[in-house]
Design a protein around this motif. Structure first.
Motif, PDB file in Angstrom:
ATOM      1  N   TYR A   1       0.788  -1.367  -0.014  1.00  0.00           N
ATOM      2  CA  TYR A   1       0.062  -0.151  -0.034  1.00  0.00           C
ATOM      3  C   TYR A   1       0.911   1.224  -0.149  1.00  0.00           C
ATOM      4  CZ  TYR A   1      -4.777  -1.842   0.405  1.00  0.00           C
ATOM      5  OH  TYR A   1      -6.068  -2.480   0.184  1.00  0.00           O
ATOM      6  N   TRP A   2       2.075   1.013   0.081  1.00  0.00           N
ATOM      7  CA  TRP A   2       3.035   2.146   0.363  1.00  0.00           C
ATOM      8  C   TRP A   2       4.436   1.867   0.060  1.00  0.00           C
ATOM      9  CZ3 TRP A   2       6.169   3.124   4.605  1.00  0.00           C
ATOM     10  CH2 TRP A   2       6.145   2.603   5.605  1.00  0.00           C
ATOM     11  N   VAL A   3       5.184   2.771  -0.497  1.00  0.00           N
ATOM     12  CA  VAL A   3       6.960   2.163  -0.593  1.00  0.00           C
ATOM     13  C   VAL A   3       7.674   3.047   0.324  1.00  0.00           C
ATOM     14  CG1 VAL A   3       8.563   1.578  -2.510  1.00  0.00           C
ATOM     15  CG2 VAL A   3       6.042   1.494  -3.126  1.00  0.00           C
ATOM     16  N   ALA A   4       8.462   2.618   1.198  1.00  0.00           N
ATOM     17  CA  ALA A   4       9.378   3.409   2.037  1.00  0.00           C
ATOM     18  C   ALA A   4      10.173   4.216   0.982  1.00  0.00           C
ATOM     19  CB  ALA A   4      10.186   2.465   2.884  1.00  0.00           C
ATOM     20  N   GLY A   5      10.133   5.373   1.369  1.00  0.00           N
ATOM     21  CA  GLY A   5      11.140   6.593   0.662  1.00  0.00           C
ATOM     22  C   GLY A   5      10.489   7.034  -0.619  1.00  0.00           C
ATOM     23  N   GLN A   6       9.266   6.724  -1.006  1.00  0.00           N
ATOM     24  CA  GLN A   6       8.783   6.979  -2.235  1.00  0.00           C
ATOM     25  C   GLN A   6       7.617   7.477  -1.981  1.00  0.00           C
ATOM     26  OE1 GLN A   6       9.129   4.193  -5.560  1.00  0.00           O
ATOM     27  NE2 GLN A   6      10.762   3.030  -4.755  1.00  0.00           N
ATOM     28  N   ALA A   7       7.355   8.838  -2.079  1.00  0.00           N
ATOM     29  CA  ALA A   7       6.008   9.747  -1.778  1.00  0.00           C
ATOM     30  C   ALA A   7       4.998   9.040  -3.043  1.00  0.00           C
ATOM     31  CB  ALA A   7       6.291  11.180  -1.698  1.00  0.00           C
ATOM     32  N   ASP A   8       3.618   8.921  -2.590  1.00  0.00           N
ATOM     33  CA  ASP A   8       2.736   8.543  -3.484  1.00  0.00           C
ATOM     34  C   ASP A   8       2.950   7.409  -4.374  1.00  0.00           C
ATOM     35  OD1 ASP A   8       0.135   8.775  -4.386  1.00  0.00           O
ATOM     36  OD2 ASP A   8       0.635  10.456  -6.090  1.00  0.00           O
ATOM     37  N   SER A   9       3.689   6.362  -3.752  1.00  0.00           N
ATOM     38  CA  SER A   9       3.912   5.078  -4.509  1.00  0.00           C
ATOM     39  C   SER A   9       3.300   4.140  -3.755  1.00  0.00           C
ATOM     40  CB  SER A   9       5.402   4.993  -4.472  1.00  0.00           C
ATOM     41  OG  SER A   9       6.036   6.133  -5.144  1.00  0.00           O
ATOM     42  N   SER A  10       3.257   2.997  -4.733  1.00  0.00           N
ATOM     43  CA  SER A  10       2.461   1.842  -4.007  1.00  0.00           C
ATOM     44  C   SER A  10       2.776   0.646  -5.083  1.00  0.00           C
ATOM     45  CB  SER A  10       0.872   2.048  -4.028  1.00  0.00           C
ATOM     46  OG  SER A  10       0.306   2.236  -5.362  1.00  0.00           O
ATOM     47  N   ALA A  11       2.654  -0.522  -4.416  1.00  0.00           N
ATOM     48  CA  ALA A  11       2.844  -1.725  -5.570  1.00  0.00           C
ATOM     49  C   ALA A  11       1.338  -2.758  -5.204  1.00  0.00           C
ATOM     50  CB  ALA A  11       3.996  -2.574  -4.864  1.00  0.00           C
ATOM     51  N   LYS A  12       0.377  -2.191  -5.783  1.00  0.00           N
ATOM     52  CA  LYS A  12      -0.958  -2.940  -5.690  1.00  0.00           C
ATOM     53  C   LYS A  12      -1.110  -4.320  -5.821  1.00  0.00           C
ATOM     54  CE  LYS A  12      -3.447   0.577  -4.141  1.00  0.00           C
ATOM     55  NZ  LYS A  12      -2.810   1.966  -4.315  1.00  0.00           N
TER      56      LYS A  12
END
Length: 249
Positions: free
Chosen positions: A233-244
């Motif tokens: 739901y989120w990626v550490a260190g990357q704003a507004d990023s996800s891996a759905k």
């Protein structure tokens, strides 16, 4: 050999909606609940507990931003939509929710579609951090009487634990951790977990954590991929990023 679960995909009308905030509640120290409604909600549809809508906000410096959020509850009869905002420093939507007031406008778009999990599921195992709790809570509350589920939720402290109303039998277990990017506490919590037949495993957390948990079940338990759905739901260190979808991860 038993039948495997399937994902039924649904498409929805995608349009932007302007809603009026009717209620705001500090649900826990790290979660803000916003209930909104209005005529623009007419025709809104969300077919799965882990759907997401776009929330559009204006930042303090006048910039536009959008973030993905789970439709926590849609009450078509009452004409309301509930969204829970994880309150974290530096998040534009978190900043907006923290400052929002009854009567303010909530701008949303979507959901574009739903993935409905269907099949001979005897038990749900739902694992996630704070960002996953809205989807976990909705899943549990929509389960019918006689269904069973186990929740393993990772939160900073006991005050961040949530209670869910459900007709199903739910076993909620909480992990208190300091680093949301470290999979170790959740891996420890599931180390001795025995999966009963026809258990569907649903995971959502930081992408690296979700991948580690997914690998644990696929490699450690030999779970068939059809019985698991994992998302970052989120990626550490990357704003507004996800891996759905971690299917290829």
């Amino acid at each position: 050999m038993s039948e495997s679960p399937t994902l039924r995909r649904m498409r929805h009308e995608t349009r932007r909606r302007s809603l009026r905030i009717a209620q705001i509640e500090r649900l826990t120290p790290s979660m803000i609940r916003v209930v909104a409604g209005g005529d623009d909600l007419e025709g809104f549809h969300s077919g799965a507990p882990d759907d997401h809508v776009k929330v559009f906000v204006t930042t303090a410096d006048g910039q536009s931003a959008m973030r993905d959020y789970t439709p926590r509850r849609h009450d078509a009869a009452a004409g309301t939509l509930t969204i829970d905002f994880f309150d974290h420093v530096g998040g534009p939507a978190s900043d907006w929710a923290r400052a929002a007031k009854v009567g303010d406008t909530l701008e949303i778009g979507g959901p574009r579609g739903s993935q409905v999990i269907e099949g001979p599921i005897a038990h749900w195992l739902l694992i996630g951090d704070e960002t996953a709790l809205p989807a976990i809570g909705r899943r549990i509350e929509e389960l019918p009487e006689g269904a069973t589920a186990t929740v393993i939720g990772a939160v900073p402290e006991a005050a961040d634990e949530q209670a869910f109303d459900s007709a199903a039998h739910v076993d909620a277990r909480w992990v208190h951790r300091t680093d949301a990017t470290d999979p170790a506490p959740l891996l420890a919590a599931i180390a001795d977990l025995q999966l009963e037949p026809n258990t569907f495993v649903w995971i959502a957390a930081e992408a690296g954590v979700a991948r580690a948990l997914r690998d644990h079940f696929l490699q450690g338990h030999g779970l068939d991929k059809a019985w698991i759905k994992a998302a970052g739901y989120w990626v550490a260190g990357q704003a507004d990023s996800s891996a759905k979808d971690l299917e290829q991860g």
